[in-house]
Design a protein around this motif. Structure first.
Motif, PDB file in Angstrom:
ATOM      1  N   LYS A 106     -47.463  19.775  21.711  1.00 23.74           N
ATOM      2  CA  LYS A 106     -46.199  19.662  22.430  1.00 23.74           C
ATOM      3  C   LYS A 106     -45.714  21.069  22.781  1.00 23.74           C
ATOM      4  N   GLY A 107     -45.127  21.221  23.957  1.00 27.18           N
ATOM      5  CA  GLY A 107     -44.610  22.525  24.361  1.00 27.18           C
ATOM      6  C   GLY A 107     -43.390  22.369  25.242  1.00 27.18           C
ATOM      7  N   LYS A 108     -42.762  23.483  25.536  1.00 32.54           N
ATOM      8  CA  LYS A 108     -41.565  23.463  26.374  1.00 32.54           C
ATOM      9  C   LYS A 108     -41.467  24.773  27.136  1.00 32.54           C
ATOM     10  N   ILE A 109     -41.071  24.671  28.407  1.00 29.84           N
ATOM     11  CA  ILE A 109     -40.806  25.855  29.219  1.00 29.84           C
ATOM     12  C   ILE A 109     -39.383  25.759  29.742  1.00 29.84           C
ATOM     13  N   VAL A 110     -38.632  26.838  29.566  1.00 35.96           N
ATOM     14  CA  VAL A 110     -37.268  26.928  30.075  1.00 35.96           C
ATOM     15  C   VAL A 110     -37.214  28.107  31.037  1.00 35.96           C
ATOM     16  N   TYR A 111     -36.728  27.857  32.259  1.00 35.97           N
ATOM     17  CA  TYR A 111     -36.614  28.917  33.256  1.00 35.97           C
ATOM     18  C   TYR A 111     -35.154  29.322  33.421  1.00 35.97           C
ATOM     19  N   THR A 112     -34.896  30.618  33.395  1.00 34.90           N
ATOM     20  CA  THR A 112     -33.592  31.103  33.814  1.00 34.90           C
ATOM     21  C   THR A 112     -33.581  31.106  35.333  1.00 34.90           C
ATOM     22  N   TYR A 127     -48.113  14.912  29.183  1.00 33.98           N
ATOM     23  CA  TYR A 127     -48.784  15.736  28.175  1.00 33.98           C
ATOM     24  C   TYR A 127     -47.828  16.183  27.067  1.00 33.98           C
ATOM     25  N   ASN A 128     -46.629  15.598  27.062  1.00 37.32           N
ATOM     26  CA  ASN A 128     -45.630  15.909  26.042  1.00 37.32           C
ATOM     27  C   ASN A 128     -45.130  17.352  26.153  1.00 37.32           C
ATOM     28  N   ILE A 129     -45.039  17.829  27.394  1.00 36.66           N
ATOM     29  CA  ILE A 129     -44.515  19.163  27.659  1.00 36.66           C
ATOM     30  C   ILE A 129     -43.221  19.020  28.447  1.00 36.66           C
ATOM     31  N   GLN A 130     -42.194  19.717  27.993  1.00 35.17           N
ATOM     32  CA  GLN A 130     -40.866  19.610  28.596  1.00 35.17           C
ATOM     33  C   GLN A 130     -40.559  20.819  29.471  1.00 35.17           C
ATOM     34  N   ILE A 131     -39.773  20.587  30.518  1.00 33.00           N
ATOM     35  CA  ILE A 131     -39.363  21.643  31.446  1.00 33.00           C
ATOM     36  C   ILE A 131     -37.851  21.570  31.621  1.00 33.00           C
ATOM     37  N   GLN A 132     -37.197  22.712  31.606  1.00 30.22           N
ATOM     38  CA  GLN A 132     -35.752  22.806  31.851  1.00 30.22           C
ATOM     39  C   GLN A 132     -35.438  24.035  32.682  1.00 30.22           C
ATOM     40  N   THR A 133     -34.296  23.992  33.343  1.00 33.59           N
ATOM     41  CA  THR A 133     -33.742  25.208  33.945  1.00 33.59           C
ATOM     42  C   THR A 133     -32.365  25.472  33.359  1.00 33.59           C
ATOM     43  N   ILE A 134     -32.015  26.746  33.301  1.00 27.46           N
ATOM     44  CA  ILE A 134     -30.666  27.182  32.940  1.00 27.46           C
ATOM     45  C   ILE A 134     -30.132  27.953  34.139  1.00 27.46           C
ATOM     46  N   ILE A 182     -24.814  33.180  26.839  1.00 22.63           N
ATOM     47  CA  ILE A 182     -25.773  33.419  25.761  1.00 22.63           C
ATOM     48  C   ILE A 182     -25.673  32.317  24.714  1.00 22.63           C
ATOM     49  N   ASN A 183     -24.458  31.930  24.354  1.00 25.49           N
ATOM     50  CA  ASN A 183     -24.270  30.855  23.384  1.00 25.49           C
ATOM     51  C   ASN A 183     -24.848  29.542  23.891  1.00 25.49           C
ATOM     52  N   ALA A 184     -24.707  29.293  25.191  1.00 20.23           N
ATOM     53  CA  ALA A 184     -25.277  28.084  25.771  1.00 20.23           C
ATOM     54  C   ALA A 184     -26.802  28.128  25.721  1.00 20.23           C
ATOM     55  N   MET A 185     -27.388  29.288  26.029  1.00 19.96           N
ATOM     56  CA  MET A 185     -28.842  29.427  25.963  1.00 19.96           C
ATOM     57  C   MET A 185     -29.359  29.165  24.562  1.00 19.96           C
ATOM     58  N   ILE A 186     -28.675  29.709  23.576  1.00 16.69           N
ATOM     59  CA  ILE A 186     -29.082  29.549  22.183  1.00 16.69           C
ATOM     60  C   ILE A 186     -29.086  28.072  21.794  1.00 16.69           C
ATOM     61  N   GLU A 187     -28.165  27.318  22.354  1.00 14.83           N
ATOM     62  CA  GLU A 187     -28.092  25.887  22.059  1.00 14.83           C
ATOM     63  C   GLU A 187     -29.141  25.094  22.835  1.00 14.83           C
ATOM     64  N   ILE A 188     -29.342  25.434  24.107  1.00 13.01           N
ATOM     65  CA  ILE A 188     -30.199  24.634  24.993  1.00 13.01           C
ATOM     66  C   ILE A 188     -31.687  24.851  24.719  1.00 13.01           C
ATOM     67  N   VAL A 189     -32.101  26.103  24.587  1.00  8.94           N
ATOM     68  CA  VAL A 189     -33.525  26.432  24.574  1.00  8.94           C
ATOM     69  C   VAL A 189     -34.317  25.712  23.479  1.00  8.94           C
ATOM     70  N   PRO A 190     -33.862  25.670  22.230  1.00  6.33           N
ATOM     71  CA  PRO A 190     -34.702  25.048  21.198  1.00  6.33           C
ATOM     72  C   PRO A 190     -34.619  23.530  21.122  1.00  6.33           C
ATOM     73  N   LYS A 191     -33.665  22.917  21.805  1.00  2.00           N
ATOM     74  CA  LYS A 191     -33.460  21.475  21.679  1.00  2.00           C
ATOM     75  C   LYS A 191     -34.593  20.673  22.306  1.00  2.00           C
ATOM     76  N   GLU A 192     -34.882  19.531  21.707  1.00  2.00           N
ATOM     77  CA  GLU A 192     -35.915  18.640  22.213  1.00  2.00           C
ATOM     78  C   GLU A 192     -35.339  17.564  23.119  1.00  2.00           C
ATOM     79  N   GLU A 193     -34.033  17.518  23.253  1.00  2.00           N
ATOM     80  CA  GLU A 193     -33.371  16.599  24.170  1.00  2.00           C
ATOM     81  C   GLU A 193     -32.299  17.373  24.931  1.00  2.00           C
ATOM     82  N   GLY A 194     -32.030  16.949  26.163  1.00  2.00           N
ATOM     83  CA  GLY A 194     -30.995  17.621  26.944  1.00  2.00           C
ATOM     84  C   GLY A 194     -31.205  17.395  28.422  1.00  2.00           C
TER      85      GLY A 194
END
Length: 270
Positions: free
Chosen positions: A129-135, A171-178, A232-244
């Motif tokens: 499992k993996g996750k990619i977060v894009y700024t 493939y159980n890989i998550q993608i998010q944008t901030i 920054i506080n929002a990033m700290i909360e969003i990046v590690p989460k498995e739901e959102g």
């Protein structure tokens, strides 16, 4: 707290990236802070030592345009790739030198995509499992005059992320944008200075004073100089989460503005 993660952050030598790296490490995550140049390595390592975060926060040189740095980074075993590195070229689209346009796309779109492809392949082969977060940016969802090239890179990143989210979900890989609003990190202000290194009032149709006035109207207000700690506080909360949410615009008033802008775009006339 959810299970701790191993997180690679690019562009961690300043601004959002540095703040998020420190904040995530303070929460107990294992963080690899990738920075562009060696002086940033030394400076951030000193901060890490002063904060007592040596166990959780490792600082490495990672210029995303340096093939050797990237090759080295791809050997690291991570759970999350937080693609935060980027640059900004501002100025009139119809006059900007094409080499600067290409450089902005290389840094903000092509290099992050190339690294993402490699990590995705690595995770799929390992069955991990993996996750990619894009700024991304608020500018990934609208286009103010004077910032067209920079925000076009973020528009491209939005499209890539949206396609990736659908393609790699099996493939159980998550993608998010901030999508940050206009926070005061120095990034926007530096970008607003960038065109004046190539503009010439005797050559360009756009005059320096007029462009400066445009930038001041956008960045010289309270809405253009928001406190970066909120993001920054929002990033700290969003990046590690498995739901959102897939797309994460901060602050709320910017999200509301963007939604209104997108609706109004249907009535835009030439």
């Amino acid at each position: 707290m959810e299970t701790t993660k191993t997180i690679l952050i690019t562009g961690a030598g300043s601004g959002f990236g540095e703040g998020a790296a420190i904040g995530l490490a303070q929460l107990g995550h294992t963080v690899i802070a990738g920075v562009q140049i060696y002086p940033q390595v030394t400076a951030l390592r000193e901060k890490v030592k002063a904060l007592g975060l040596e166990k959780n926060l490792r600082v490495e040189k990672l210029d995303i345009l340096d093939q050797y740095d990237v090759k080295n980074a791809l050997t690291w075993d991570i759970d999350i790739f937080f693609s935060n590195a980027g640059i900004g070229e501002a100025g009139p689209v119809f006059e900007m030198p094409m080499d600067l346009v290409e450089k902005n796309f290389q840094t903000n779109v092509f290099a992050p995509l190339a690294i993402s492809q490699k990590f995705i392949s690595k995770w799929i082969k390992a069955g991990k499992k993996g996750k990619i977060v894009y700024t991304s940016s608020m500018g990934g969802l609208f286009t103010p005059a004077g910032f067209g090239i920079y925000v076009s890179t973020k528009h491209a990143l939005e499209a890539i992320a949206e396609a990736l989210q659908q393609e790699v979900k099996p493939y159980n890989i998550q993608i998010q944008t901030i999508n940050p609003g206009a926070y005061l990190t120095g990034f926007n202000e530096t970008m607003a200075d960038a065109p004046f290194r190539w503009m010439d009032d005797e050559v360009n149709f756009t005059k320096k004073a007029d462009l400066r006035a445009t930038f001041d109207s956008l960045l010289g207000t309270p809405e253009g100089t928001l406190d970066a700690s909120e993001m920054i506080n929002a990033m700290i909360e969003i990046v590690p989460k498995e739901e959102g949410k897939f797309r994460n615009v901060v602050p709320q008033f910017v999200e509301d503005m963007l939604k209104e802008h997108q609706l109004n775009a249907w009535e835009n006339r030439i």
